[in-house]
Design a protein around this motif. Structure first.
Motif, PDB file in Angstrom:
ATOM      1  N   THR A   5       0.792  -1.088   0.281  1.00 39.20           N
ATOM      2  CA  THR A   5       0.019  -0.317  -0.401  1.00 39.20           C
ATOM      3  C   THR A   5       0.928   1.454  -0.234  1.00 39.20           C
ATOM      4  OG1 THR A   5      -0.038   0.350   2.181  1.00 39.20           O
ATOM      5  CG2 THR A   5      -2.122  -1.215   1.132  1.00 39.20           C
ATOM      6  N   TYR A   6       0.517   2.096  -0.438  1.00 37.25           N
ATOM      7  CA  TYR A   6       1.043   4.060  -0.001  1.00 37.25           C
ATOM      8  C   TYR A   6       0.161   4.787   0.565  1.00 37.25           C
ATOM      9  CZ  TYR A   6      -1.458   5.704  -3.994  1.00 37.25           C
ATOM     10  OH  TYR A   6      -2.179   6.300  -4.656  1.00 37.25           O
ATOM     11  N   ARG A   7       1.278   5.439   0.609  1.00 36.44           N
ATOM     12  CA  ARG A   7       0.151   7.267   1.234  1.00 36.44           C
ATOM     13  C   ARG A   7       0.517   8.437   0.425  1.00 36.44           C
ATOM     14  NH1 ARG A   7       1.385   9.194   5.716  1.00 36.44           N
ATOM     15  NH2 ARG A   7       3.585   8.603   6.244  1.00 36.44           N
ATOM     16  N   ASN A   8      -0.349   9.024   0.188  1.00 37.23           N
ATOM     17  CA  ASN A   8       0.307  10.196  -0.437  1.00 37.23           C
ATOM     18  C   ASN A   8       0.419  11.220   0.624  1.00 37.23           C
ATOM     19  OD1 ASN A   8      -0.130  12.741  -2.350  1.00 37.23           O
ATOM     20  ND2 ASN A   8      -2.149  12.537  -1.821  1.00 37.23           N
ATOM     21  N   LEU A   9       1.585  11.069   0.493  1.00 35.59           N
ATOM     22  CA  LEU A   9       2.940  12.907   1.849  1.00 35.59           C
ATOM     23  C   LEU A   9       2.305  13.970   1.151  1.00 35.59           C
ATOM     24  CD1 LEU A   9       6.322  11.137   1.525  1.00 35.59           C
ATOM     25  CD2 LEU A   9       4.726  10.914   3.211  1.00 35.59           C
ATOM     26  N   LEU A  10       1.417  14.506   0.053  1.00 35.15           N
ATOM     27  CA  LEU A  10       1.338  15.796  -0.488  1.00 35.15           C
ATOM     28  C   LEU A  10      -0.182  15.833   0.107  1.00 35.15           C
ATOM     29  CD1 LEU A  10       2.489  16.054  -4.440  1.00 35.15           C
ATOM     30  CD2 LEU A  10       3.128  16.731  -1.747  1.00 35.15           C
ATOM     31  N   ALA A  11      -0.812  14.937   0.836  1.00 36.69           N
ATOM     32  CA  ALA A  11      -1.990  15.115   1.611  1.00 36.69           C
ATOM     33  C   ALA A  11      -2.300  15.601   2.867  1.00 36.69           C
ATOM     34  CB  ALA A  11      -3.141  13.428   1.848  1.00 36.69           C
ATOM     35  N   ASP A  12      -1.053  15.871   3.279  1.00 38.55           N
ATOM     36  CA  ASP A  12      -0.435  16.402   4.038  1.00 38.55           C
ATOM     37  C   ASP A  12      -0.255  18.115   4.642  1.00 38.55           C
ATOM     38  OD1 ASP A  12      -0.747  13.680   5.291  1.00 38.55           O
ATOM     39  OD2 ASP A  12       0.508  12.506   5.727  1.00 38.55           O
ATOM     40  N   LYS A  13       0.501  18.341   3.480  1.00 36.27           N
ATOM     41  CA  LYS A  13       0.944  19.290   3.276  1.00 36.27           C
ATOM     42  C   LYS A  13      -0.044  20.224   3.753  1.00 36.27           C
ATOM     43  CE  LYS A  13       5.090  18.099   2.572  1.00 36.27           C
ATOM     44  NZ  LYS A  13       6.233  17.725   1.218  1.00 36.27           N
ATOM     45  N   PRO A  14       0.533  21.492   3.896  1.00 42.50           N
ATOM     46  CA  PRO A  14      -0.081  23.074   4.168  1.00 42.50           C
ATOM     47  C   PRO A  14      -0.901  23.179   3.410  1.00 42.50           C
ATOM     48  CG  PRO A  14       1.988  23.599   5.072  1.00 42.50           C
ATOM     49  CD  PRO A  14       2.145  21.690   3.606  1.00 42.50           C
TER      50      PRO A  14
END
Ligand code: MN
Length: 194
Positions: free
Chosen positions: A108-117
């Motif tokens: 699986t993966y996570r979108n790290l840009l979903a956590d950005k400001p």
């Protein structure tokens, strides 16, 4: 080419002749990734991320690296159906991509840009040409960036680069140290020839 269209995938195949999955609307929810090793005219790795019910796909000639200094060329290919993530086997002669395919890694993966400001969805990130993701696979773990350097849509050129995090490795190259399928334990050469 926007994620969500399998027209190009469908056009290239005769599903009466190949056992590759027929396009079907994928289940939403899980964010899957798969890396398939594909021995066709050349041996390469197909890197696929589930986005909005399809597998957005790149062909990575050298395969992914865990070394942040390695910039791996990744060429965008047509979206694939989500069911393709478990495809392993032989694509018959005369069919598109004829050759052998193993599931080299998946998870699986996570979108790290979903956590950005200023958060970005995967679809937005694809349009902008910069993805930042964290993979949880058997062989590939930690952060990776995919950056578009040339072109747009199918055939566009991107660079796949490991982020310099705790999962980075400079010595071991899983493409050579860990060649077997995570599904069957076979190497791509152990499959029958098409
Ligand atoms: Mn391929």
């Amino acid at each position: 080419m926007s994620p969500g269209s399998l027209d190009s995938y469908r056009r290239k195949r005769d599903f009466a002749r190949t056992r590759e999955p027929r396009p079907r609307r994928g289940a939403r929810g899980g964010w899957r990734f798969v890396v398939q090793q594909h021995a066709a005219r050349s041996v390469h790795f197909d890197f696929r991320l589930e986005v909005d019910g399809v597998l957005v796909s790149w062909a990575v000639p050298k395969g992914p690296s865990l070394n942040p200094r390695h910039k791996r060329l990744a060429i965008r290919t047509e979206d694939h159906p989500v069911a393709y993530a478990s495809f392993e086997g032989v694509i018959p002669k005369g069919q598109y991509g004829a050759g052998r395919v193993i599931v080299w890694d998946r998870g699986t993966y996570r979108n790290l840009l979903a956590d950005k400001p200023r958060p970005a969805t995967m679809r937005t990130a694809l349009r902008r040409g910069l993805l930042e993701i964290a993979l949880s696979g058997r062989k590939l773990r930690g952060g990776f960036a995919l950056t578009r350097i040339r072109g747009a849509g199918q055939g566009s050129q991107w660079l796949l680069v490991k982020r310099n995090d705790a999962r980075a490795e400079r010595r071991r190259n899983p493409v050579t140290s860990d060649p077997r399928s995570v599904r069957s334990g076979r190497t791509v050469r152990e499959l029958p020839k098409p």
